[in-house]
Structure formats: C-alpha cells, structure tokens
Design a protein around this motif. Structure first.
Motif, short mmCIF file in Angstrom:
data_model
loop_
_atom_site.label_atom_id
_atom_site.label_comp_id
_atom_site.label_asym_id
_atom_site.label_seq_id
_atom_site.Cartn_x
_atom_site.Cartn_y
_atom_site.Cartn_z
N LEU A 188 0.87 -1.04 -0.08
CA LEU A 188 0.04 0.02 -0.14
C LEU A 188 0.84 1.24 0.04
O LEU A 188 1.76 1.45 0.77
N GLU A 189 0.63 2.13 -1.02
CA GLU A 189 1.58 3.40 -1.08
C GLU A 189 0.78 4.65 -1.75
O GLU A 189 -0.43 4.16 -2.28
N GLU A 190 1.16 5.80 -1.69
CA GLU A 190 0.74 6.94 -2.17
C GLU A 190 0.94 7.17 -3.72
O GLU A 190 2.18 6.94 -3.93
N SER A 191 0.17 7.50 -4.53
CA SER A 191 0.25 7.77 -5.78
C SER A 191 -0.71 8.92 -6.21
O SER A 191 -1.84 8.66 -6.30
N ASP A 192 -0.01 9.96 -6.71
CA ASP A 192 -0.78 11.22 -7.08
C ASP A 192 -1.86 11.59 -6.24
O ASP A 192 -2.54 11.82 -6.42
N GLY A 193 -1.40 11.27 -4.83
CA GLY A 193 -2.43 11.88 -3.86
C GLY A 193 -3.50 10.92 -3.43
O GLY A 193 -4.40 11.12 -2.63
N SER A 194 -3.25 9.77 -3.77
CA SER A 194 -4.47 8.69 -3.61
C SER A 194 -3.86 7.43 -3.01
O SER A 194 -2.60 7.12 -3.54
N ALA A 195 -4.59 6.52 -2.37
CA ALA A 195 -3.79 5.20 -1.86
C ALA A 195 -3.92 4.30 -3.21
O ALA A 195 -5.09 4.33 -3.71
N MET A 196 -3.00 3.54 -3.29
CA MET A 196 -2.83 2.64 -4.19
C MET A 196 -2.14 1.31 -3.66
O MET A 196 -1.14 1.27 -2.90
N TRP A 197 -2.63 0.18 -4.22
CA TRP A 197 -1.74 -1.14 -3.98
C TRP A 197 -1.09 -1.49 -5.19
O TRP A 197 -1.38 -1.44 -6.46
N GLN A 198 0.31 -1.54 -5.00
CA GLN A 198 1.19 -2.09 -6.02
C GLN A 198 1.09 -3.64 -5.87
O GLN A 198 1.90 -3.84 -5.05
N VAL A 199 0.76 -4.44 -6.85
CA VAL A 199 0.82 -5.75 -6.84
C VAL A 199 1.74 -6.38 -7.82
O VAL A 199 1.78 -6.00 -8.76
N GLU A 200 2.58 -7.37 -7.63
CA GLU A 200 3.46 -8.17 -8.52
C GLU A 200 2.93 -9.35 -8.53
O GLU A 200 2.47 -10.38 -7.82
N VAL A 201 2.77 -9.79 -9.88
CA VAL A 201 2.02 -10.91 -10.39
C VAL A 201 3.15 -11.91 -11.18
O VAL A 201 3.65 -11.28 -12.09
N VAL A 202 3.43 -13.00 -10.96
CA VAL A 202 4.39 -13.89 -11.62
C VAL A 202 3.54 -14.96 -12.52
O VAL A 202 2.73 -15.59 -12.26
N ASP A 203 3.94 -14.62 -13.91
CA ASP A 203 3.50 -15.64 -14.90
C ASP A 203 3.76 -17.03 -14.48
O ASP A 203 4.91 -17.36 -14.40
N GLN A 204 2.75 -17.90 -14.66
CA GLN A 204 3.18 -19.24 -14.40
C GLN A 204 3.78 -20.04 -15.35
O GLN A 204 4.13 -21.46 -15.37
N GLU A 205 3.98 -19.50 -16.77
CA GLU A 205 4.30 -20.23 -17.69
C GLU A 205 6.03 -19.65 -17.95
O GLU A 205 6.90 -20.10 -18.14
N THR A 206 5.79 -18.22 -18.17
CA THR A 206 7.23 -17.58 -18.24
C THR A 206 8.02 -17.01 -17.01
O THR A 206 9.14 -16.78 -17.23
N PHE A 207 7.28 -17.10 -15.95
CA PHE A 207 7.80 -16.60 -14.85
C PHE A 207 8.36 -15.28 -14.65
O PHE A 207 8.98 -14.85 -13.71
N ARG A 208 7.93 -14.29 -15.65
CA ARG A 208 8.17 -13.07 -15.47
C ARG A 208 7.24 -12.34 -14.55
O ARG A 208 6.27 -12.74 -14.57
N THR A 209 7.69 -11.25 -14.11
CA THR A 209 6.95 -10.52 -12.93
C THR A 209 5.94 -9.36 -13.83
O THR A 209 6.75 -8.60 -14.55
N THR A 210 4.65 -8.94 -13.42
CA THR A 210 4.38 -7.90 -13.99
C THR A 210 3.61 -7.13 -12.71
O THR A 210 3.00 -7.63 -11.85
N GLU A 211 3.94 -5.76 -12.77
CA GLU A 211 3.48 -5.01 -11.70
C GLU A 211 2.00 -4.57 -12.15
O GLU A 211 1.83 -4.03 -13.19
N VAL A 212 1.00 -4.74 -11.27
CA VAL A 212 -0.16 -4.20 -11.45
C VAL A 212 -0.63 -3.14 -10.33
O VAL A 212 -0.55 -3.54 -9.15
N ASP A 213 -1.03 -1.86 -10.81
CA ASP A 213 -1.41 -0.80 -9.87
C ASP A 213 -3.04 -0.89 -9.67
O ASP A 213 -3.83 -0.97 -10.73
N VAL A 214 -3.32 -1.11 -8.31
CA VAL A 214 -4.57 -1.37 -7.98
C VAL A 214 -5.32 -0.24 -7.12
O VAL A 214 -4.51 0.27 -6.03
N ASP A 215 -6.31 0.41 -7.72
CA ASP A 215 -6.96 1.59 -6.61
C ASP A 215 -7.44 1.09 -5.25
O ASP A 215 -8.26 0.29 -5.24
N ALA A 216 -6.64 1.52 -4.24
CA ALA A 216 -7.06 1.05 -3.04
C ALA A 216 -8.63 1.45 -2.44
O ALA A 216 -9.23 0.73 -1.72
N ALA A 217 -9.00 2.50 -3.07
CA ALA A 217 -10.60 2.91 -2.67
C ALA A 217 -11.50 1.87 -3.22
O ALA A 217 -12.53 1.63 -2.83
#
Length: 228
Positions: A188-217
């Motif tokens: 949980l962090e602040e982004s542009d004055g709003s609360a946001m979750w930064q989530v890291e997702v690992v692909d189950q085939e390539t095992f590469r990481t994707t960062e997904v920003d989710v609005d905490a509200a």
C-alpha cells in the motif's frame, strides 16, 4: 556373234531404290531425336522448379529464455504452497489489531521461502510477521525486516488505511483477474495523492513479473507493466 545390248531402264531403277533407302534412314533418325530430349533441356526444367520453403523455427527456438529473476521466481513458487491471501490471514490471526500494509514473498537467511507481512495498528505503528510459505507457521520477523516507525511514517500509514477500502488480498485478486498468475507482493502506497496497492504477479509459464497498480479505494486496476 552379236551381243544384245543391256536394257536402258535397269540403272535408273537401282538409283531410285538407293534414294528411297536414304530417305527412310533420315526419317528414322529424325524420330529418334524428337523422342529423347537433350540433357541440357532436362537440367533447365529442374532448375525452374519452385524451391521448398525454409522450415520455420519451432516455438522452443523462438521462446524468450528465462533470465535470473525468472528462474528465481520459478524456484520460489515451486517451494510455496501458502498463497498471499492465506499468509495475510495467518498473520492477522496472530496480530488481530493490525491491518496489512505490505506483503511480500521471499527467502530467509537460510533460503527457506516465507511471506513477510507488515501490519499497522490504529495509531499507524507497524509490526512485522513472517509466515512460512510451505507450512503457514507464523513467527516474529528478523531485525532487518522491521519497518520505519517515525511519526511521519505512522501518519502516512493511518492516512492510507483510512482511504483504503480494498485490502491486500482483494488487491491481489483484482490483479490476478486482470493478469493471470501468482501474486507475490502487495504494498500500500501513495500515488498522485491517492492510496494505491502495487501488486506483483508472476506468470506461471514464463515466470516473468508484471506490476499491477490497483486503486485502494474501489479495487479498479489502474495500470500494468511487465518486466523486460
């Protein structure tokens, strides 16, 4: 005794027969040449054929090879049976007054996979719990995992939690719904004055990481970025 002279028509008859034989021979030679094409002509016909297409490389040859981060993700997930949501619940059961503000999968000093869960109380003060990623057992964090606990840090956590209607487990679900895989981090962090979750997702085939920003509200996915 007088000899009877030769008949004058015999010489022309022999000449005519010889001429006919020559014509027959020439005709036979012409037929033979027409039935058997020259070697050069056959070679030219072969060269004019369309060449066979070059086989395309297989999927394995064109696949992007895994880098060190992807290999580490693969090894870490292979040893992990406890999900992010399960780790949050286990840590919350151990510290019922805390709300999660950060969850991350990693390794201990002994290379054992574990979840580090940071929980904040009503006053914004934070505690850290370690959750074994294989058994789900909860323990105190190591000294190096202790979060900053200055006044401004506590006030920031209070403000973020006040705005956040979506928790860590909810943000992980929103991220993996958008980008299928395994959530290995939610912070949980602040982004542009709003609360946001930064989530890291690992692909189950390539095992590469994707960062997904989710609005905490409201739990909306704001953006995503896949590591190179």
């Amino acid at each position: 005794m007088n000899r009877t002279p030769s008949s004058p028509h015999r010489r022309p008859s022999r000449a005519l027969a010889a001429a006919l034989l020559a014509l027959v021979a020439l005709g036979a030679a012409g037929c033979s040449d027409g039935e058997e094409p020259e070697t050069g002509t056959a070679s030219g016909a072969s060269q004019s054929e369309t060449p066979s297409p070059t086989p395309s490389p297989s999927d394995q040859d064109t696949a992007t090879p895994m880098d060190d981060d992807a290999r580490e993700n693969q090894a870490l997930l292979a040893a992990t049976t406890v999900s992010l949501a399960e780790a949050v619940k286990a840590a919350g059961d151990d510290e019922p007054d805390g709300r999660p503000v950060a969850v991350e999968l990693g390794r201990t000093a002994r290379e054992a996979p574990h979840w580090t869960v940071t929980l904040a109380g009503e006053d914004g003060s934070a505690v850290v719990r370690q959750v074994d990623a294989a058994s789900g057992a909860v323990s105190d964090s190591s000294r190096g995992d202790e979060p900053d606990d200055e006044r401004e840090d506590r006030e920031e956590r209070q403000a973020l939690l006040k705005e956040a209607e979506t928790d860590a487990a909810g943000s992980a679900k929103a991220a993996t719904d958008r980008r299928p895989g395994t959530a290995v981090k939610a912070e949980l962090e602040e982004s542009d004055g709003s609360a946001m979750w930064q989530v890291e997702v690992v692909d189950q085939e390539t095992f590469r990481t994707t960062e997904v920003d989710v609005d905490a509200a409201d739990g909306r996915v704001l953006r995503e970025n896949t590591a190179d």
